[in-house]
Design a protein around this motif. Structure first.
Motif, mmCIF file in Angstrom:
data_model
loop_
_atom_site.group_PDB
_atom_site.id
_atom_site.type_symbol
_atom_site.label_atom_id
_atom_site.label_comp_id
_atom_site.label_asym_id
_atom_site.label_seq_id
_atom_site.Cartn_x
_atom_site.Cartn_y
_atom_site.Cartn_z
ATOM 1 N N GLY A 8 25.270 -3.931 14.547
ATOM 2 C CA GLY A 8 24.209 -4.301 15.423
ATOM 3 C C GLY A 8 23.709 -3.235 16.310
ATOM 4 O O GLY A 8 22.690 -3.517 17.175
ATOM 5 N N ILE A 9 24.413 -2.137 16.697
ATOM 6 C CA ILE A 9 23.623 -1.090 17.345
ATOM 7 C C ILE A 9 23.225 -0.024 16.803
ATOM 8 O O ILE A 9 23.755 0.824 15.925
ATOM 9 C CB ILE A 9 25.188 -0.449 18.352
ATOM 10 N N GLU A 10 22.000 0.081 16.945
ATOM 11 C CA GLU A 10 21.049 1.095 16.353
ATOM 12 C C GLU A 10 21.393 2.523 16.573
ATOM 13 O O GLU A 10 21.487 3.035 17.802
ATOM 14 C CB GLU A 10 19.591 0.940 16.442
ATOM 15 N N GLN A 11 21.713 3.394 15.524
ATOM 16 C CA GLN A 11 22.208 4.811 15.663
ATOM 17 C C GLN A 11 20.970 5.769 15.538
ATOM 18 O O GLN A 11 21.375 7.063 15.608
ATOM 19 C CB GLN A 11 23.105 4.980 14.720
ATOM 20 N N GLY A 12 20.028 5.271 15.280
ATOM 21 C CA GLY A 12 18.565 6.273 15.169
ATOM 22 C C GLY A 12 17.835 5.548 14.097
ATOM 23 O O GLY A 12 18.017 4.233 13.679
ATOM 24 N N ARG A 13 16.738 6.274 13.587
ATOM 25 C CA ARG A 13 15.797 5.471 12.716
ATOM 26 C C ARG A 13 15.370 6.477 11.748
ATOM 27 O O ARG A 13 15.481 7.900 12.236
ATOM 28 C CB ARG A 13 14.383 5.232 13.428
ATOM 29 N N ILE A 14 15.092 6.227 10.296
ATOM 30 C CA ILE A 14 14.687 7.233 9.331
ATOM 31 C C ILE A 14 13.406 6.606 8.711
ATOM 32 O O ILE A 14 13.175 5.841 8.576
ATOM 33 C CB ILE A 14 15.917 7.154 8.393
ATOM 34 N N GLU A 15 12.520 7.669 8.731
ATOM 35 C CA GLU A 15 11.338 7.476 8.043
ATOM 36 C C GLU A 15 11.216 7.666 6.492
ATOM 37 O O GLU A 15 11.759 8.962 6.348
ATOM 38 C CB GLU A 15 10.003 8.159 8.660
ATOM 39 N N MET A 16 11.132 6.860 5.579
ATOM 40 C CA MET A 16 11.458 7.206 4.102
ATOM 41 C C MET A 16 10.400 6.075 3.286
ATOM 42 O O MET A 16 9.668 5.265 4.098
ATOM 43 C CB MET A 16 12.686 7.267 3.669
ATOM 44 N N TRP A 17 10.313 6.369 2.027
ATOM 45 C CA TRP A 17 9.806 5.506 1.242
ATOM 46 C C TRP A 17 10.397 5.783 -0.403
ATOM 47 O O TRP A 17 10.959 6.580 -0.559
ATOM 48 C CB TRP A 17 8.178 5.350 1.170
ATOM 49 N N PRO A 66 0.948 -1.259 0.064
ATOM 50 C CA PRO A 66 -0.051 -0.042 -0.013
ATOM 51 C C PRO A 66 0.969 1.145 0.024
ATOM 52 O O PRO A 66 2.030 1.153 0.194
ATOM 53 C CB PRO A 66 -0.793 -0.044 1.504
ATOM 54 N N GLU A 67 0.235 2.358 -0.124
ATOM 55 C CA GLU A 67 0.996 3.832 0.130
ATOM 56 C C GLU A 67 1.504 3.624 1.337
ATOM 57 O O GLU A 67 0.645 3.617 2.503
ATOM 58 C CB GLU A 67 -0.170 4.801 -0.111
ATOM 59 N N HIS A 68 2.803 4.000 1.601
ATOM 60 C CA HIS A 68 3.155 3.692 2.917
ATOM 61 C C HIS A 68 4.291 4.753 3.263
ATOM 62 O O HIS A 68 4.814 5.340 2.202
ATOM 63 C CB HIS A 68 3.850 2.174 2.934
ATOM 64 N N VAL A 69 4.832 4.561 4.546
ATOM 65 C CA VAL A 69 5.842 5.269 4.991
ATOM 66 C C VAL A 69 6.868 4.058 5.936
ATOM 67 O O VAL A 69 6.046 3.560 6.739
ATOM 68 C CB VAL A 69 5.643 6.470 5.791
ATOM 69 N N GLU A 70 7.869 3.726 5.568
ATOM 70 C CA GLU A 70 8.537 2.546 6.426
ATOM 71 C C GLU A 70 9.793 3.306 7.134
ATOM 72 O O GLU A 70 10.192 4.359 7.060
ATOM 73 C CB GLU A 70 9.270 1.538 5.281
ATOM 74 N N THR A 71 9.968 2.572 8.403
ATOM 75 C CA THR A 71 10.903 3.233 9.290
ATOM 76 C C THR A 71 12.235 2.279 9.242
ATOM 77 O O THR A 71 11.947 1.169 9.946
ATOM 78 C CB THR A 71 10.298 3.324 10.915
ATOM 79 N N ARG A 72 13.107 2.570 9.040
ATOM 80 C CA ARG A 72 14.260 1.977 8.776
ATOM 81 C C ARG A 72 15.218 2.272 9.921
ATOM 82 O O ARG A 72 15.693 3.385 10.220
ATOM 83 C CB ARG A 72 14.897 2.020 7.410
ATOM 84 N N PRO A 73 15.990 1.194 10.423
ATOM 85 C CA PRO A 73 17.120 1.536 11.572
ATOM 86 C C PRO A 73 18.464 2.086 10.826
ATOM 87 O O PRO A 73 18.707 1.826 9.578
ATOM 88 C CB PRO A 73 17.487 0.129 12.189
ATOM 89 N N LEU A 74 19.065 2.892 11.387
ATOM 90 C CA LEU A 74 20.519 3.509 10.739
ATOM 91 C C LEU A 74 21.395 2.813 11.580
ATOM 92 O O LEU A 74 21.379 2.626 12.703
ATOM 93 C CB LEU A 74 20.523 4.975 11.193
ATOM 94 N N LEU A 75 22.420 2.082 10.836
ATOM 95 C CA LEU A 75 23.486 1.339 11.567
ATOM 96 C C LEU A 75 24.876 1.773 10.969
ATOM 97 O O LEU A 75 25.070 2.748 10.110
ATOM 98 C CB LEU A 75 23.607 0.114 11.093
ATOM 99 N N HIS A 76 25.878 1.814 11.796
ATOM 100 C CA HIS A 76 27.286 2.312 11.491
ATOM 101 C C HIS A 76 28.130 1.233 11.131
ATOM 102 O O HIS A 76 28.103 0.160 11.871
ATOM 103 C CB HIS A 76 27.702 3.205 12.719
ATOM 104 N N PRO A 77 28.801 1.103 10.282
ATOM 105 C CA PRO A 77 30.004 0.048 10.005
ATOM 106 C C PRO A 77 30.716 -0.477 11.039
ATOM 107 O O PRO A 77 31.178 -1.678 11.118
ATOM 108 C CB PRO A 77 30.435 0.354 8.655
#
Length: 1120
Positions: A821-830, A806-817
């Motif tokens: 495994g440690i989330e550095q924040g989240r980003i909402e995008m599509w 559907p028309e959506h917005v997804e929330t993805r975790p931000l990771l650092h190389p």
């Protein structure tokens, strides 16, 4: 263990484990038992991978006890022995025997059936191993053959240990046989590398027992292999220990099985134990290779994929130039192989990628072992599906969109001849009817929303609200179920068949009705908006990584990591991805074949072409939340960076200063070619004035799987079709075109549009409205709503149906190389993907952040009443206060404004007629005031803050020579504050303490409000008490309105206020001096006055006496 005076191995045994006690609970766990102990290397070498290999295995019996308990020290030994003691003189205490001679000896034969292992440790730099197994039992050991370059070896080998002597009684050995140690090694030139170890206990057959079911022959079992503390694969094997009777080996079951001439003296696993094999066909879809890293400093140029399973396999076509096109020219190949009928015993399938280099050399790039093939097994459809396919189902969908957390009422008839009717009901219809009836009531309904005022953010915030409500509803349902469980437990845990469902139903119904009424009231007030779906996680997790037909297999190379570093090194070992799929089925199956069946594609029918394709990728980034601080001040200056193929975009100029929850509202268009550029990386960087910018976190999106997925993740299906406004259809293909294409691709009958708003696809009938409004409000006939209804319920279509994105917005975790495994924040995008060879899409959606609107709040302080009196008058002794009122908007403390002072109020009444003027910037959708200011004089730029709009009013007592005294305050949330009382008497402290029960108003809707509000302060008991009342008038104007009708602050021009009519009592005590004197003398200082007058009279008498005394004495002496 000592050799030539040098300690070569040791083991430590805790004394508490072998301490003897006559009470079983107090006895050590290993006391008086024959235990197997493994000796390790002494010193530093014994730690880490080097110390995991066993130097020696001892079977030892240990007992530690008091001297008086020594009679029990042999009680735990297996029976059947004689003691050999030293000869001692009579009367001396008996000492332990110097040796034991076992008279009772049992002869056994051990058969070890080593079938296969999987997911072994990668011990070589190629990412593979050359594994063999060494089996230890009693005093013997044997090894399997070495299988080269595999992590999933199939040995299929029987190891026979002849004439194994075990001591003790037969029954003891049957119940508790010694353990078997199996160690796996990687064969290398020189010393073999240890890969893992496991333990097993054999199934024991005594000479007098029959060799038959259920215990014999033993079944193959999986044994977990351990390397140090971590797991290192699984081994499939069986172990049987057979007693050799008086007739010798003639009584043992014969070792029969297939003879293997090629393998020489190696015995295969016998027929009764080895799995029953069937002929399977494995079809392999070769799609392409992605992200291959360099091998030995050289780039991969001509790769090939080799598939192997149970000794058989197939090779893909060679990719002639990986850089130009990493896809395979031949898509589907197959091979036949004999596999066990039991799916749990299927061997792993090995995928290897090799690079074909000059002079016929082949270099291994990476490999992957598919340990479980169950999800790739083709299964026939059930009979129930066939019944469904003959029914006809009518799906009625109302015009209103469904909230995400409402359940659909479904009524299904499953007779194969009758029609199946599915009703999709929506409560909003009932609510509409209720609304019409309630319009005559007292409470005015909310105004309809102005379409021109709505934008994409209106839809987004409404969707966020729906998501939070859905989460709350889930939590409430969970708590209800927990309460019900608790009550059931409290009732005794016994549920009566008749009573409890009725009681539970009634109890639950009350709660549900309450909840439903609250939801209804909420929805009555909430204006109806078209919404989108907000996913609190990645879109891939909702749609199974978009692996409906195209799977991604990661390729590994290099040695595996140990212990805690295993996850980290696994990521480092990834050298690329193989994209393809597998399908396996029994050859004997009667596979259904359609007329249009393409034999070249096998089971992979209707898959798209894998030629390169040009696409337009449109990335929308809305906001980031909970970013990891990157600066010393605990903040960050984030901006967006996009990388897709060779295109890199850094939006450095539009960084957002000092924010951990930035609102971006950006869209980026990138033109790329699949499959060369299919991995999208969205990064958030921290802007720095000096030096390089720091990476906060990044997220990677595989666009290729989305583009080719049957879930149609290219552009989300919106909930309604509109040709204008905030919910305009943004896909270049209209719903009717999309539906026609899906039906054609799935070979479905339809769509057939009928009268009365009906559409039929296959054997499903959908109903929906058939009109659409244009920009002028005129209604046109269209089938788009009907087609969109089918698309939104596409999973109900038999055979080809699946849920569409559907028309959506997804929330993805931000990771650092560097911090895996440690989330550095989240980003909402599509992400939207449009092929360039189809209709060009329209302009991108405008999701730029809303600009705050300028407002001006004018607050007129008319009067105060019942203000607490703080001062005592020096002359009159009366209580009074010099009152003034202070006000400001929260966040704008520097713009505090004060009224003039009403001096000497002895009743708590004050008259002011004073105006405060507060200009501010306001975001209507978020209900927040936006303030931009520099944090310090050294700050480079202004920081933006969003705070709720709150007006603070305080009443003070002015003092000339000391600090002013605080009397009371009130804080009004301009969106929700209690309506002001009409008179001072009606104004009570409950307007603050019981704010929730009071009628609430919003200044942004009322625009102008006048009334009385209480001032409160906390007393010594930390409770609120009333300290005054204020009559104020709040007037809200937009920036344009404020410019047209300006007003001055205080009583200044323009639009000045009248001066207050204050009673002239400021100098009253001076105009009536007698009253003041009387008060001073008679009331306040009465005794002091009497004392002073008495003292003055006494001093006067004394002075007169001293003055007249000399003359009087002279007269007396002279006799005058």
């Amino acid at each position: 263990m000592i050799s030539n005076g040098k300690r070569i191995a040791y083991a430590r045994v805790p004394s508490k484990d072998i301490l003897y006690s006559s009470i079983d609970e107090e006895r050590g766990k290993d006391c008086g038992k024959v235990k197997t102990i493994f000796l390790r290397i002494p010193g530093k070498k014994g730690f880490g991978p080097a110390g995991w290999t066993v130097q020696s295995k001892l079977e030892i019996y240990l007992w530690l006890g008091l001297n008086r308990q020594r009679k029990d020290y042999l009680s735990g030994l297996p029976n059947g022995f004689e003691e050999n003691k030293l000869s001692k003189g009579p009367g001396l205490p008996s000492s332990p025997p110097i040796s034991l001679t076992y008279m009772m000896k049992q002869i056994f034969q051990l058969r070890v059936h080593m079938y296969q292992a999987r997911s072994l440790f990668a011990a070589d730099s190629t990412g593979l191993s050359d594994p063999f197994a060494r089996v230890f039992f009693s005093t013997q050991s044997q090894v399997t053959e070495v299988l080269a370059e595999t992590l999933c070896p199939t040995w299929d080998q029987l190891l026979v240990f002849e004439n194994v002597e075990l001591f003790g009684e037969a029954c003891e050995l049957r119940d508790d046989p010694p353990i078997i140690v199996i160690e796996l090694y990687d064969q290398d030139t020189g010393k073999a590398d240890f890969m893992g170890r496991t333990f097993a206990k054999p199934v024991v057959k005594m000479a007098d027992e029959h060799y038959g079911p259920p215990r014999f022959p033993p079944q193959l079992e999986y044994y977990q292999i351990y390397r140090g503390n971590g797991s290192a694969g699984e081994m499939l094997a069986a172990f049987e220990l057979l007693q050799i009777g008086p007739n010798g080996k003639a009584d043992l079951p014969p070792i029969d099985g297939p003879t293997d001439m090629d393998r020489g003296p190696i015995l295969p696993v016998p027929l009764g134990i080895r799995p029953v094999l069937s002929k399977y066909r494995i079809e392999v879809l070769f799609w392409g290779l992605r992200d291959l890293k360099r091998v030995n400093l050289a780039q991969v140029d001509r790769p090939r994929v080799d598939i192997e399973c149970a000794g058989k396999g197939v090779q893909s076509a060679l990719i002639p130039n990986y850089k130009n096109n990493p896809n395979f020219s031949t898509l589907v190949k197959w091979f036949e192989v004999d596999l066990p009928e039991n799916e749990l015993l299927h061997p792993p399938l090995n995928i290897r990628v090799v690079d074909c280099r000059a002079f016929g050399r082949y270099t291994l790039v990476g490999s992957n072992a598919v340990t479980s093939l169950r999800k790739f097994i083709y299964r026939k459809s059930n009979k129930q599906d066939n019944n469904w396919s003959t029914t006809e189902e009518i799906i009625v969908v109302s015009m209103e969109t469904e909230p995400a957390f409402k359940k659909m009422d479904t009524v299904v008839k499953l007779d194969s001849c009758s029609e199946a009717v599915v009703k999709v009901e929506d409560d909003d219809k009932d609510e509409k009817g209720k609304k019409k009836k309630r319009k005559k009531g007292d409470e005015p309904e909310e105004e309809e929303l102005d379409e021109s005022m709505l934008d994409w953010w209106s839809k987004y915030f409404a969707s966020i609200e729906t998501l939070t409500e859905a989460l709350k509803a889930q939590e409430a349902a969970l708590s209800d179920s927990e309460e019900k469980e608790d009550m059931d437990i409290a009732d005794g845990g016994e549920i009566k068949a008749d009573d409890s469902p009725v009681k539970g139903h009634k109890r639950g119904k009350g709660k549900k009705d309450k909840k439903r009424s609250t939801v209804d009231t909420f929805e009555r007030k909430k204006p109806k908006l078209d919404e989108l779906k907000v996913y609190p996680k990645e879109l891939e997790s909702e749609f199974d990584n978009f692996e409906d037909w195209l799977h991604t297999f990661y390729l590994f190379r290099g040695k595996g990591g140990d212990d805690d570093d295993q996850n980290m090194t696994d990521e480092d070992r990834i050298v690329g991805k193989f994209k393809g799929s597998l399908c396996m089925y029994k050859v004997s199956d009667d596979m259904p074949r359609d007329m249009s069946f393409d034999s070249n594609l096998g089971m992979f029918q209707n898959i798209p072409n894998n030629d390169p394709i040009n696409v337009l990728v449109r990335i929308y980034v809305i906001r980031a939340t909970d970013l990891h601080p990157a600066d010393i001040n605990g903040k960050a200056d984030p901006y967006i960076a996009i990388k897709l193929g060779k295109t890199e975009i850094k939006d450095k100029e539009n960084y957002i200063s000092k924010q951990l929850n930035p609102l971006f509202g950006k869209s980026f268009d990138v033109e790329v070619t699949f499959p060369m550029d299919s991995s999208l990386t969205v990064s958030i960087y921290d802007w720095d004035l000096v030096g390089t910018d720091d990476l906060i976190g990044e997220t990677k999106v595989d666009l290729e799987n989305r583009f080719y997925s049957k879930h149609r993740a290219t552009c989300g299906i919106s909930c309604n079709y509109a040709i204008h406004g905030y919910n305009v259809w943004r896909d270049p293909m209209k719903p009717t075109h999309i539906l026609a294409k899906l039906c054609k691709d799935g070979k479905l009958d339809g769509p057939h549009y009928g009268p009365g708003g009906r559409v039929k696809v296959e054997n499903r009938v959908f109903m929906a409205p058939t009109e659409v409004e244009d920009e002028n409000g005129l209604k046109k006939q269209t089938d788009e709503h009907l087609a969109l209804t089918v698309l939104r319920h596409w999973e109900k279509i038999p055979k080809a149906g699946c849920k569409l994105v559907p028309e959506h917005v997804e929330t993805r975790p931000l990771l650092h190389p560097d911090k895996p495994g440690i989330e550095q924040g989240r980003i909402e995008m599509w992400v939207d993907i449009f092929p360039k060879d189809k209709t060009a899409p329209g302009p991108s959606l405008d999701i730029s952040p809303r600009k705050p609107k300028k407002f001006e709040l004018r607050v007129i302080i008319w009067n105060t009443d019942e203000v607490v009196l703080e001062d005592d008058d020096i002359f009159t002794g009366e209580k009074s206060s010099d009152i003034f009122v202070r006000g400001w908007l929260k966040g704008q403390q520097e713009d505090k404004q004060d009224t003039d002072v009403h001096y000497h109020s002895i009743t708590g009444e004050g008259n002011f007629n004073w105006r405060f003027v507060y200009p501010f910037d306001y975001l209507v959708a978020e209900e927040k005031i936006v303030i931009s200011k520099k944090e310090s004089m050294f700050a480079w730029d202004e920081t933006e803050y969003k705070i709720p709009p709150r007006l603070n009013l305080q009443v003070w007592d002015a003092d000339h020579f000391s600090a002013d005294d605080f009397l009371g305050a009130i804080e009004l949330d301009l969106n929700r504050f209690p309506r002001g009382a009409k008179t001072a008497k009606q104004c009570t402290i409950e307007m603050v303490t019981n704010e929730a029960e009071m009628p609430l108003v919003s200044i942004f809707k009322q625009k102008r409000i006048k009334g009385w509000w209480p001032f409160v302060a906390r007393n010594e008991e930390d409770e609120f008490e009333l300290t005054g009342k204020v009559e104020a008038e709040l007037h809200l104007l937009t920036g344009e309105e404020a410019e047209k009708s300006p007003a001055g602050d205080g009583r200044n021009e323009p639009d000045p206020l009248e001066k207050p009519n204050r009673p002239d009592i400021a100098l009253l005590w001076f105009l009536i001096p007698l009253k003041a004197a009387k008060h001073l003398v008679c009331d306040q200082y009465r005794w002091l006055t009497i004392k002073i007058v008495t003292a003055v009279l006494l001093l006067a008498i004394l002075g007169l006496f001293l003055y007249n005394m000399p003359g009087y004495m002279v007269k007396k002496m002279l006799g005058a």
